[in-house]
Design a protein around this motif. Structure first.
Motif, PDB file in Angstrom:
ATOM      1  N   GLN A  59       0.817  -1.221   0.000  1.00 30.58           N
ATOM      2  CA  GLN A  59       0.000   0.000   0.000  1.00 30.58           C
ATOM      3  C   GLN A  59       0.848   1.267   0.000  1.00 30.58           C
ATOM      4  OE1 GLN A  59      -2.178  -0.913   3.668  1.00 30.58           O
ATOM      5  NE2 GLN A  59      -4.047  -0.828   2.456  1.00 30.58           N
ATOM      6  N   LYS A  61       3.212   4.024  -1.183  1.00 31.43           N
ATOM      7  CA  LYS A  61       3.738   4.609  -2.411  1.00 31.43           C
ATOM      8  C   LYS A  61       5.069   5.297  -2.125  1.00 31.43           C
ATOM      9  CE  LYS A  61       2.450   7.713  -6.171  1.00 31.43           C
ATOM     10  NZ  LYS A  61       2.744   6.761  -7.234  1.00 31.43           N
ATOM     11  N   ASP A  62       5.140   6.060  -1.030  1.00 28.52           N
ATOM     12  CA  ASP A  62       6.372   6.764  -0.693  1.00 28.52           C
ATOM     13  C   ASP A  62       6.288   7.282   0.742  1.00 28.52           C
ATOM     14  OD1 ASP A  62       8.896   7.768  -1.066  1.00 28.52           O
ATOM     15  OD2 ASP A  62       8.320   9.316  -2.499  1.00 28.52           O
ATOM     16  N   GLN A  83      -0.800   4.263  -1.726  1.00 29.08           N
ATOM     17  CA  GLN A  83      -1.109   4.111  -3.146  1.00 29.08           C
ATOM     18  C   GLN A  83      -2.598   3.856  -3.335  1.00 29.08           C
ATOM     19  OE1 GLN A  83       1.071   0.879  -4.834  1.00 29.08           O
ATOM     20  NE2 GLN A  83       1.365   1.973  -6.754  1.00 29.08           N
ATOM     21  N   ASP A  84      -3.162   4.506  -4.332  1.00 35.05           N
ATOM     22  CA  ASP A  84      -4.565   4.278  -4.684  1.00 35.05           C
ATOM     23  C   ASP A  84      -4.660   2.930  -5.384  1.00 35.05           C
ATOM     24  OD1 ASP A  84      -7.204   4.392  -5.416  1.00 35.05           O
ATOM     25  OD2 ASP A  84      -7.083   6.340  -6.399  1.00 35.05           O
ATOM     26  N   PRO A  88      -2.424   3.271  -9.733  1.00 33.87           N
ATOM     27  CA  PRO A  88      -1.125   3.154  -9.058  1.00 33.87           C
ATOM     28  C   PRO A  88      -0.298   4.443  -9.034  1.00 33.87           C
ATOM     29  CG  PRO A  88      -1.444   1.362 -10.613  1.00 33.87           C
ATOM     30  CD  PRO A  88      -2.569   2.320 -10.819  1.00 33.87           C
ATOM     31  N   GLN A  89      -0.589   5.385  -9.931  1.00 28.29           N
ATOM     32  CA  GLN A  89       0.153   6.645  -9.951  1.00 28.29           C
ATOM     33  C   GLN A  89      -0.406   7.670  -8.960  1.00 28.29           C
ATOM     34  OE1 GLN A  89       2.959   6.888 -11.645  1.00 28.29           O
ATOM     35  NE2 GLN A  89       2.613   4.790 -12.308  1.00 28.29           N
ATOM     36  N   VAL A  91      -2.249   9.016  -5.246  1.00 29.16           N
ATOM     37  CA  VAL A  91      -2.151   8.831  -3.796  1.00 29.16           C
ATOM     38  C   VAL A  91      -3.562   8.827  -3.227  1.00 29.16           C
ATOM     39  CG1 VAL A  91      -1.349   9.877  -1.650  1.00 29.16           C
ATOM     40  CG2 VAL A  91       0.091   9.960  -3.679  1.00 29.16           C
ATOM     41  N   LYS A 123      12.193  -1.866  -3.989  1.00 26.97           N
ATOM     42  CA  LYS A 123      11.941  -1.644  -5.414  1.00 26.97           C
ATOM     43  C   LYS A 123      12.928  -2.406  -6.294  1.00 26.97           C
ATOM     44  CE  LYS A 123       9.852   2.886  -4.802  1.00 26.97           C
ATOM     45  NZ  LYS A 123      10.030   4.340  -4.929  1.00 26.97           N
TER      46      LYS A 123
END
Length: 129
Positions: A59, A61-62, A83-84, A88-89, A91, A123
Motif C-alpha cells: 500500500q 507509495k512513498d 497508493q490508490d 497506481p500513480q 495517492v 523496489k
C-alpha cells in the motif's frame, strides 16, 4: 451542600485527568519499517496503553517530509503516502507520523533517509530475482 459541590468538582477533575492520560496524552511514538512486510506505527500513552497501526508495504507509495504553517511557524512532519488501488500513480491517503512528539527537522531527515533506503531495496529486489 458546599462540600457536595466541592467533592463533585474534584471527582469530575480526576475523571477528566484519567481520561486525558488514557486516551490523549502520548508519551512515545515509534516507527518500525520492514521492507518485505510493511510499516508499523506504535503510540504509547501516559497510562501505559499502546496503539499500533500496521500498513502493508504493497500500500505504501512513498515516505515524504511535509511542511505546514502553524501559528506563524513552519513545522515539518513525516508522512506515508498510500497508493490508490485503482490508480497506481495516484495517492489515496496521506498518513502523518510523529504528530505528538513533533521531532526536529534533522531527526526527521535521518528517519526519512532510513525509510528511503528500505523502500529502494524493496523496489530493486524484485527486478534482480
Amino acid at each position: 451542600q458546599n462540600s457536595i459541590v466541592l467533592s463533585a468538582a474534584i471527582f469530575i477533575t480526576l475523571l477528566g485527568l484519567i481520561i486525558y492520560l488514557h486516551f490523549v496524552k502520548i508519551d512515545q511514538e515509534s516507527l518500525l519499517v520492514i521492507g518485505s512486510l510493511g510499516i508499523q506505527v506504535t503510540s504509547a500513552y501516559a497510562s501505559g496503553k499502546e496503539s499500533t497501526t500496521f500498513i502493508e508495504m504493497g500500500q505504501v507509495k512513498d515516505v515524504v517530509i511535509n511542511e505546514a504553517i502553524h501559528m506563524q511557524k513552519v513545522i515539518y512532519y513525516l508522512c506515508i503516502l498510500l497508493q490508490d488501488p485503482e490508480d497506481p500513480q495516484a495517492v489515496s491517503e496521506v498518513v502523518p507520523l510523529f504528530q505528538s512528539s513533533k521531532p526536529r527537522l534533522d531527526c526527521l531527515i535521518e528517519v526519512y533517509k532510513s525509510c528511503q533506503e528500505i523502500l529502494e531495496q524493496r523496489k530493486t529486489a524484485p527486478q534482480s530475482s
